[in-house]
Write a protein that holds these residues in place. Structure first.
Motif, mmCIF file in Angstrom:
data_model
loop_
_atom_site.group_PDB
_atom_site.id
_atom_site.type_symbol
_atom_site.label_atom_id
_atom_site.label_comp_id
_atom_site.label_asym_id
_atom_site.label_seq_id
_atom_site.Cartn_x
_atom_site.Cartn_y
_atom_site.Cartn_z
ATOM 1 N N GLY A 97 -73.851 -36.842 -9.394
ATOM 2 C CA GLY A 97 -74.154 -35.535 -9.063
ATOM 3 C C GLY A 97 -74.261 -34.789 -8.241
ATOM 4 N N ARG A 98 -74.870 -35.862 -7.449
ATOM 5 C CA ARG A 98 -74.500 -35.058 -5.626
ATOM 6 C C ARG A 98 -73.549 -35.286 -4.818
ATOM 7 N NH1 ARG A 98 -79.707 -37.657 -5.350
ATOM 8 N NH2 ARG A 98 -80.912 -36.264 -6.651
ATOM 9 N N THR A 99 -72.358 -35.884 -4.963
ATOM 10 C CA THR A 99 -71.227 -35.715 -4.362
ATOM 11 C C THR A 99 -70.128 -34.973 -5.267
ATOM 12 O OG1 THR A 99 -69.994 -37.630 -6.312
ATOM 13 C CG2 THR A 99 -71.105 -38.476 -4.154
ATOM 14 N N GLU A 100 -68.745 -34.693 -4.577
ATOM 15 C CA GLU A 100 -67.403 -34.362 -5.038
ATOM 16 C C GLU A 100 -67.706 -34.137 -6.658
ATOM 17 O OE1 GLU A 100 -63.980 -36.624 -3.653
ATOM 18 O OE2 GLU A 100 -63.427 -35.317 -4.837
ATOM 19 N N ALA A 101 -66.701 -32.562 -6.950
ATOM 20 C CA ALA A 101 -66.621 -32.012 -8.256
ATOM 21 C C ALA A 101 -65.510 -32.090 -8.757
ATOM 22 C CB ALA A 101 -67.776 -31.342 -9.046
ATOM 23 N N PHE A 103 -63.045 -30.875 -11.507
ATOM 24 C CA PHE A 103 -62.370 -29.855 -12.371
ATOM 25 C C PHE A 103 -61.486 -29.628 -13.071
ATOM 26 C CE2 PHE A 103 -66.272 -26.901 -11.065
ATOM 27 C CZ PHE A 103 -66.298 -27.174 -9.718
ATOM 28 N N ASN B 30 -78.488 -30.690 0.546
ATOM 29 C CA ASN B 30 -78.412 -32.032 0.670
ATOM 30 C C ASN B 30 -76.773 -32.507 1.933
ATOM 31 O OD1 ASN B 30 -76.541 -34.915 -0.667
ATOM 32 N ND2 ASN B 30 -78.721 -35.208 0.006
ATOM 33 N N ASN B 31 -75.705 -31.562 0.786
ATOM 34 C CA ASN B 31 -74.161 -30.959 1.358
ATOM 35 C C ASN B 31 -73.653 -30.622 1.135
ATOM 36 O OD1 ASN B 31 -72.559 -31.638 -0.794
ATOM 37 N ND2 ASN B 31 -74.361 -33.103 -1.118
ATOM 38 N N GLN B 33 -70.656 -28.555 0.353
ATOM 39 C CA GLN B 33 -68.470 -28.590 0.045
ATOM 40 C C GLN B 33 -67.421 -28.144 0.038
ATOM 41 O OE1 GLN B 33 -68.662 -30.927 -3.393
ATOM 42 N NE2 GLN B 33 -70.611 -31.685 -3.721
ATOM 43 N N TYR B 35 -63.727 -25.692 -1.614
ATOM 44 C CA TYR B 35 -63.045 -26.567 -2.769
ATOM 45 C C TYR B 35 -62.197 -25.157 -2.852
ATOM 46 C CZ TYR B 35 -66.768 -29.347 -5.097
ATOM 47 O OH TYR B 35 -67.518 -30.410 -5.488
ATOM 48 N N LEU B 43 -61.062 -25.811 -9.869
ATOM 49 C CA LEU B 43 -61.023 -26.338 -8.607
ATOM 50 C C LEU B 43 -60.765 -27.506 -8.172
ATOM 51 C CD1 LEU B 43 -62.911 -23.559 -9.931
ATOM 52 C CD2 LEU B 43 -63.960 -24.200 -7.306
ATOM 53 N N HIS B 45 -60.975 -30.052 -5.107
ATOM 54 C CA HIS B 45 -62.358 -30.210 -3.616
ATOM 55 C C HIS B 45 -61.491 -30.378 -2.107
ATOM 56 C CE1 HIS B 45 -65.116 -33.157 -1.330
ATOM 57 N NE2 HIS B 45 -65.972 -32.760 -1.928
ATOM 58 N N LEU B 48 -65.871 -32.639 1.941
ATOM 59 C CA LEU B 48 -67.789 -32.341 2.015
ATOM 60 C C LEU B 48 -68.590 -32.807 3.661
ATOM 61 C CD1 LEU B 48 -69.463 -34.652 -0.767
ATOM 62 C CD2 LEU B 48 -69.768 -34.815 1.463
ATOM 63 N N THR B 96 -81.433 -33.094 -7.200
ATOM 64 C CA THR B 96 -81.071 -31.618 -8.392
ATOM 65 C C THR B 96 -79.328 -32.431 -8.949
ATOM 66 O OG1 THR B 96 -80.304 -29.510 -9.556
ATOM 67 C CG2 THR B 96 -80.269 -29.475 -7.223
ATOM 68 N N ASP B 97 -79.083 -32.199 -9.637
ATOM 69 C CA ASP B 97 -76.854 -32.414 -9.791
ATOM 70 C C ASP B 97 -76.829 -30.642 -9.887
ATOM 71 O OD1 ASP B 97 -77.762 -34.336 -12.243
ATOM 72 O OD2 ASP B 97 -77.374 -35.222 -10.469
ATOM 73 N N LEU B 99 -74.138 -27.984 -9.069
ATOM 74 C CA LEU B 99 -73.642 -27.109 -7.255
ATOM 75 C C LEU B 99 -73.998 -26.012 -7.666
ATOM 76 C CD1 LEU B 99 -70.363 -29.448 -6.299
ATOM 77 C CD2 LEU B 99 -72.326 -29.129 -5.400
#
Lengths: 112, 111
Positions: A97-101, A103, B30-31, B33, B35, B43, B45, B48, B96-97, B99
């Protein structure tokens, strides 16, 4: 192999109808999302699921109901569609959940 | 509320020139990114950068992060016509998850 696939790609429907959009990911990710992109290209998160459990539910009308039968699938059901629901809906997934997503290609919903 | 603002909203350059896009955000992250979105597509990526990093490179991409100013920039060097797309920054928040995406910069690279 498509990593995140959503169907249908296009959906045209009348106001008041109920419709579903399906999403599947084959990446083994734990977290899946639904985003809405409006006509101005602004992307807003709607829901997030982690291992079939709802984690994030933004201020989305309760006509929108996500369903996650397993962690590889996150479907979006919309009741009583309104003109303002017209947009492109994107499914995404990520690991932890906190890295690249990653799509999907999007579903362009047009309500007439 | 909207987390990220991007600047400029639109950018047109010639092939071979550099393109710089900026992103500002509001809360601790936290980070961050970046896209890319081609017209009518999803999108993808690009890169990051974590909150404890200041600069990161990937091919022709260079990203900087200034947490004191709550801002980031994406530099695309030696641009190509194929770089034409919309570019979005997205912030990953602590605990949190979620983005949160910025408003995007539409980049047009002319051959």
């Amino acid at each position: 192999d498509t990593a995140v696939s959503q169907t249908p790609k296009y959906l045209v429907t009348q106001m008041g109808n109920d419709k579903s959009i399906k999403c599947e990911q084959n990446l083994g990710h734990d977290t899946m999302y639904w985003y809405k992109q409006d006509s101005k290209k602004f992307l807003k998160i709607m829901f997030s699921y982690n291992n079939k459990e709802l984690i994030i539910n933004e201020t989305v009308p309760n006509r929108f109901s996500p369903k996650s039968p397993d962690k590889a699938h996150l479907n979006l059901h919309i009741n009583s569609l309104e003109l303002g629901d017209s947009a492109v809906y994107f499914c995404a997934s990520s690991q932890e959940g906190r890295t690249e997503a990653f799509f999907g290609q999007g579903t362009r919903l047009t309500v007439v | 509320s909207q987390q990220g603002e991007e600047d400029p909203q639109a950018l047109s350059i010639q092939e071979g020139e550099n393109a710089t896009m900026n992103c500002s955000y509001k809360t601790s992250i936290n980070n961050l990114q970046w896209y890319r979105q081609n017209s009518g597509r999803g999108l993808v990526h690009l890169i990051l950068i974590r909150s404890n990093e200041r600069e990161k490179h990937s091919g022709r991409l260079r990203v900087t992060l200034d947490t004191s100013k709550k801002s980031s920039s994406l530099l695309i060097t030696a641009s190509r016509a194929a770089d034409t797309a919309s570019y979005f920054c997205a912030t990953g928040l602590y605990n949190t998850d979620k983005l949160i995406f910025g408003t995007g910069t539409r980049l047009q690279v002319f051959p």
